[in-house]
Design a protein around this motif. Structure first.
Motif, PDB file in Angstrom:
ATOM      1  N   PHE A 187       0.969  -1.366   0.014  1.00 15.73           N
ATOM      2  CA  PHE A 187       0.101   0.088  -0.015  1.00 15.73           C
ATOM      3  C   PHE A 187       0.943   1.288   0.056  1.00 15.73           C
ATOM      4  O   PHE A 187       0.479   2.182  -0.625  1.00 15.73           O
ATOM      5  CB  PHE A 187      -0.862  -0.129   1.173  1.00 15.73           C
ATOM      6  N   SER A 188       1.830   1.446   0.664  1.00 13.99           N
ATOM      7  CA  SER A 188       2.519   2.434   0.780  1.00 13.99           C
ATOM      8  C   SER A 188       3.327   3.030  -0.249  1.00 13.99           C
ATOM      9  O   SER A 188       3.543   3.888  -0.459  1.00 13.99           O
ATOM     10  CB  SER A 188       3.574   2.430   2.288  1.00 13.99           C
ATOM     11  N   ALA A 189       3.990   1.924  -0.858  1.00 12.98           N
ATOM     12  CA  ALA A 189       4.848   1.955  -2.054  1.00 12.98           C
ATOM     13  C   ALA A 189       4.299   2.610  -3.240  1.00 12.98           C
ATOM     14  O   ALA A 189       4.466   3.672  -3.693  1.00 12.98           O
ATOM     15  CB  ALA A 189       5.754   0.895  -2.452  1.00 12.98           C
ATOM     16  N   PRO A 190       3.014   2.021  -3.665  1.00 14.10           N
ATOM     17  CA  PRO A 190       2.487   2.633  -4.744  1.00 14.10           C
ATOM     18  C   PRO A 190       1.820   4.050  -4.344  1.00 14.10           C
ATOM     19  O   PRO A 190       1.486   4.912  -5.430  1.00 14.10           O
ATOM     20  CB  PRO A 190       1.113   1.663  -4.939  1.00 14.10           C
ATOM     21  N   LEU A 191       1.213   4.296  -3.019  1.00  9.48           N
ATOM     22  CA  LEU A 191       0.663   5.677  -2.606  1.00  9.48           C
ATOM     23  C   LEU A 191       2.089   6.570  -2.885  1.00  9.48           C
ATOM     24  O   LEU A 191       1.509   7.704  -3.562  1.00  9.48           O
ATOM     25  CB  LEU A 191       0.317   5.390  -1.264  1.00  9.48           C
ATOM     26  N   ALA A 192       3.240   6.263  -2.341  1.00  9.57           N
ATOM     27  CA  ALA A 192       4.317   7.195  -2.659  1.00  9.57           C
ATOM     28  C   ALA A 192       4.801   7.552  -3.823  1.00  9.57           C
ATOM     29  O   ALA A 192       4.945   8.482  -4.398  1.00  9.57           O
ATOM     30  CB  ALA A 192       5.588   6.720  -1.711  1.00  9.57           C
ATOM     31  N   LEU A 193       4.525   6.284  -4.946  1.00  7.13           N
ATOM     32  CA  LEU A 193       4.780   6.306  -6.204  1.00  7.13           C
ATOM     33  C   LEU A 193       3.851   7.323  -7.011  1.00  7.13           C
ATOM     34  O   LEU A 193       4.241   8.137  -7.769  1.00  7.13           O
ATOM     35  CB  LEU A 193       4.603   4.833  -6.976  1.00  7.13           C
ATOM     36  N   VAL A 194       2.661   7.182  -6.632  1.00  2.00           N
ATOM     37  CA  VAL A 194       1.613   8.022  -7.174  1.00  2.00           C
ATOM     38  C   VAL A 194       1.652   9.598  -6.908  1.00  2.00           C
ATOM     39  O   VAL A 194       1.814  10.523  -7.524  1.00  2.00           O
ATOM     40  CB  VAL A 194       0.177   7.574  -6.835  1.00  2.00           C
ATOM     41  N   ILE A 195       1.934   9.933  -5.730  1.00  3.14           N
ATOM     42  CA  ILE A 195       2.159  11.404  -5.138  1.00  3.14           C
ATOM     43  C   ILE A 195       3.414  11.935  -5.575  1.00  3.14           C
ATOM     44  O   ILE A 195       3.585  13.116  -5.917  1.00  3.14           O
ATOM     45  CB  ILE A 195       1.663  11.499  -3.640  1.00  3.14           C
ATOM     46  N   GLY A 196       4.412  11.054  -5.598  1.00  4.42           N
ATOM     47  CA  GLY A 196       5.655  11.533  -5.754  1.00  4.42           C
ATOM     48  C   GLY A 196       5.625  11.787  -7.455  1.00  4.42           C
ATOM     49  O   GLY A 196       6.197  12.471  -7.886  1.00  4.42           O
ATOM     50  N   GLY A 197       4.967  10.773  -8.144  1.00  3.52           N
ATOM     51  CA  GLY A 197       5.234  10.981  -9.578  1.00  3.52           C
ATOM     52  C   GLY A 197       4.318  12.209 -10.074  1.00  3.52           C
ATOM     53  O   GLY A 197       4.941  12.872 -10.857  1.00  3.52           O
ATOM     54  N   ILE A 198       3.191  12.336  -9.321  1.00  4.36           N
ATOM     55  CA  ILE A 198       2.262  13.511  -9.921  1.00  4.36           C
ATOM     56  C   ILE A 198       3.032  14.819  -9.525  1.00  4.36           C
ATOM     57  O   ILE A 198       3.395  15.838 -10.235  1.00  4.36           O
ATOM     58  CB  ILE A 198       1.021  13.430  -9.156  1.00  4.36           C
ATOM     59  N   GLY A 199       3.759  14.745  -8.483  1.00  7.43           N
ATOM     60  CA  GLY A 199       4.304  15.951  -7.911  1.00  7.43           C
ATOM     61  C   GLY A 199       5.614  16.294  -9.127  1.00  7.43           C
ATOM     62  O   GLY A 199       5.847  17.404  -9.045  1.00  7.43           O
ATOM     63  N   ALA A 200       6.457  15.318  -9.010  1.00  2.00           N
ATOM     64  CA  ALA A 200       7.632  15.524 -10.190  1.00  2.00           C
ATOM     65  C   ALA A 200       7.199  16.205 -11.474  1.00  2.00           C
ATOM     66  O   ALA A 200       7.801  17.078 -11.798  1.00  2.00           O
ATOM     67  CB  ALA A 200       8.275  14.253 -10.272  1.00  2.00           C
ATOM     68  N   VAL A 201       6.159  15.681 -11.887  1.00  2.00           N
ATOM     69  CA  VAL A 201       5.392  16.113 -13.281  1.00  2.00           C
ATOM     70  C   VAL A 201       5.073  17.619 -12.991  1.00  2.00           C
ATOM     71  O   VAL A 201       5.391  18.390 -14.248  1.00  2.00           O
ATOM     72  CB  VAL A 201       4.332  15.173 -13.978  1.00  2.00           C
ATOM     73  N   SER A 202       4.343  17.780 -12.012  1.00  2.00           N
ATOM     74  CA  SER A 202       4.031  19.418 -11.696  1.00  2.00           C
ATOM     75  C   SER A 202       4.837  20.282 -11.670  1.00  2.00           C
ATOM     76  O   SER A 202       4.989  21.271 -12.227  1.00  2.00           O
ATOM     77  CB  SER A 202       2.948  19.146 -10.541  1.00  2.00           C
ATOM     78  N   VAL A 203       6.095  19.728 -10.877  1.00  2.00           N
ATOM     79  CA  VAL A 203       6.948  20.890 -10.631  1.00  2.00           C
ATOM     80  C   VAL A 203       7.774  21.002 -11.961  1.00  2.00           C
ATOM     81  O   VAL A 203       8.062  22.265 -12.286  1.00  2.00           O
ATOM     82  CB  VAL A 203       8.083  20.240  -9.505  1.00  2.00           C
ATOM     83  N   PHE A 204       8.037  19.974 -12.758  1.00  2.00           N
ATOM     84  CA  PHE A 204       8.735  20.197 -14.018  1.00  2.00           C
ATOM     85  C   PHE A 204       7.926  21.107 -14.966  1.00  2.00           C
ATOM     86  O   PHE A 204       8.604  21.563 -15.611  1.00  2.00           O
ATOM     87  CB  PHE A 204       8.981  18.627 -14.498  1.00  2.00           C
ATOM     88  N   LYS A 205       6.777  20.508 -15.052  1.00  2.00           N
ATOM     89  CA  LYS A 205       5.925  21.632 -15.919  1.00  2.00           C
ATOM     90  C   LYS A 205       5.800  22.904 -15.662  1.00  2.00           C
ATOM     91  O   LYS A 205       6.034  23.758 -16.465  1.00  2.00           O
ATOM     92  CB  LYS A 205       4.382  20.865 -15.986  1.00  2.00           C
ATOM     93  N   ALA A 206       5.528  23.131 -14.112  1.00  2.00           N
ATOM     94  CA  ALA A 206       5.653  24.635 -13.740  1.00  2.00           C
ATOM     95  C   ALA A 206       6.970  25.308 -13.860  1.00  2.00           C
ATOM     96  O   ALA A 206       6.973  26.758 -14.298  1.00  2.00           O
ATOM     97  CB  ALA A 206       5.188  24.691 -12.396  1.00  2.00           C
ATOM     98  N   VAL A 207       7.963  24.860 -13.788  1.00  7.73           N
ATOM     99  CA  VAL A 207       9.367  25.400 -13.502  1.00  7.73           C
ATOM    100  C   VAL A 207       9.804  25.408 -14.879  1.00  7.73           C
ATOM    101  O   VAL A 207      10.539  26.505 -15.289  1.00  7.73           O
ATOM    102  CB  VAL A 207       9.906  24.943 -12.300  1.00  7.73           C
ATOM    103  N   TYR A 208      10.150  24.196 -15.353  1.00  6.36           N
ATOM    104  CA  TYR A 208      11.222  23.941 -16.463  1.00  6.36           C
ATOM    105  C   TYR A 208      10.464  24.189 -17.825  1.00  6.36           C
ATOM    106  O   TYR A 208      10.976  24.420 -18.659  1.00  6.36           O
ATOM    107  CB  TYR A 208      11.757  22.563 -16.323  1.00  6.36           C
ATOM    108  N   ILE A 209       8.900  24.110 -17.979  1.00  9.71           N
ATOM    109  CA  ILE A 209       8.319  24.330 -19.016  1.00  9.71           C
ATOM    110  C   ILE A 209       7.701  25.553 -18.973  1.00  9.71           C
ATOM    111  O   ILE A 209       7.931  26.510 -20.016  1.00  9.71           O
ATOM    112  CB  ILE A 209       7.407  23.008 -19.287  1.00  9.71           C
ATOM    113  N   GLY A 210       6.652  25.920 -17.992  1.00 17.04           N
ATOM    114  CA  GLY A 210       6.144  27.163 -17.820  1.00 17.04           C
ATOM    115  C   GLY A 210       6.967  28.299 -17.419  1.00 17.04           C
ATOM    116  O   GLY A 210       6.682  29.549 -17.543  1.00 17.04           O
ATOM    117  N   LYS A 211       8.385  27.909 -16.997  1.00 17.67           N
ATOM    118  CA  LYS A 211       9.032  29.240 -16.475  1.00 17.67           C
ATOM    119  C   LYS A 211       8.543  30.108 -15.356  1.00 17.67           C
ATOM    120  O   LYS A 211       8.874  30.969 -15.504  1.00 17.67           O
ATOM    121  CB  LYS A 211       9.582  30.121 -17.492  1.00 17.67           C
ATOM    122  N   ARG A 212       7.778  29.284 -14.709  1.00 17.87           N
ATOM    123  CA  ARG A 212       7.084  30.008 -13.595  1.00 17.87           C
ATOM    124  C   ARG A 212       7.892  30.233 -12.363  1.00 17.87           C
ATOM    125  O   ARG A 212       8.566  29.329 -11.884  1.00 17.87           O
ATOM    126  CB  ARG A 212       5.827  29.414 -13.150  1.00 17.87           C
TER     127      ARG A 212
END
Length: 259
Positions: A187-212
């Motif tokens: 349970f814990s590993a998939p949960l961390a995988l999901v929230i960490g994965g979404i977080g990584a994509v979100s940060v990358f999009k906001a900072v490195y693509i959106g230049k925010r």
């Protein structure tokens, strides 16, 4: 040899009342003494005395420092006068994140030593990630409302489903606790995988693509930590830990039992 007569003198006027002793007054006195000044410590012991002092010297705050009869100002002004750095409360800084990860690492090493008699163990690395997640969640949970408002600035899932911004610190904390315990990995590993994965994509999009240019909600809603490399690393570390916990028992079934 230095004598009292040869040392520079400063006059300090600070609030010392039965219900309040000004902390900046204490700091100013310490700075003056540590820089070799003899301090004439004048106490403002009532609100009336404090207000009268402010009017007489046309100042808005206390403490006030005078050197050679010239007003230097308050605590921050004294630091500038002494050539010391003055903290900017609005400046971005990585210090909270650095302190958090350093403390989590020390706790993980301490646990490893207490349990296994060595700080260099696989469990120490696992505990480091799990403890980091627990502390990060704790900081967010201190003020979930403020955290969620900052989180909504960049997290892709939270923007689509707002309650996720409130649920995130609870999910992070739960995953971290289970990882530290080595329990319910399914349970814990998939949960961390999901929230960490979404977080990584979100940060990358906001900072490195959106230049925010944004502040990171990773250490709570009141931080001045900039969103960027550290935030991305934090999420990728969560993802890596989740993958490790899922694959390690399959690839090295006797790893933890051997320690």
């Amino acid at each position: 040899m230095s004598t009292s007569a040869s040392r520079p003198r400063a006059a300090l006027h600070r609030m010392v009342m039965p219900g309040h002793v000004c902390p900046f007054g204490l700091k100013a006195r310490h700075l003056l003494r540590s820089h070799g000044y003899d301090v004439e410590d004048h106490w403002l012991e009532t609100r009336e005395a404090t207000d009268a002092f402010k009017v007489a010297h046309d100042v808005k705050t206390t403490p006030q420092v005078f050197i050679d009869g010239i007003r230097i100002g308050g605590h921050d002004d004294l630091r500038r006068f002494l050539g010391l750095k003055v903290r900017d409360p609005k400046a971005t800084t990585y210090r909270p994140v650095a302190a958090l990860f350093a403390m989590a690492a020390l706790m993980a090493l301490a646990l490893s030593y207490a349990v296994y008699g060595s700080v260099l163990t696989v469990r120490a690395a696992e505990w480091f990630v799990g403890l980091s997640m627990c502390v990060l969640a704790l900081l967010k949970l201190q003020d979930v409302e403020t955290f969620s408002s900052m989180f909504l600035n960049y997290d892709l899932l939270a923007k689509r489903w707002v309650p996720y911004a409130t649920l995130y610190p609870f999910a992070e904390g739960l995953a971290g606790v289970l990882m530290v315990a080595g329990a319910l990995t399914w349970f814990s590993a998939p949960l961390a995988l999901v929230i960490g994965g979404i977080g990584a994509v979100s940060v990358f999009k906001a900072v490195y693509i959106g230049k925010r240019t944004l502040k990171c909600a990773c250490v709570g809603g009141g931080s001045n930590v900039p969103l960027g490399f550290v935030s991305l690393t934090e999420n990728l570390m969560m993802v890596a830990m989740a993958i490790w916990m899922l694959l390690a028992p399959l690839l090295w079934p006797g790893l933890h039992a051997a320690m």
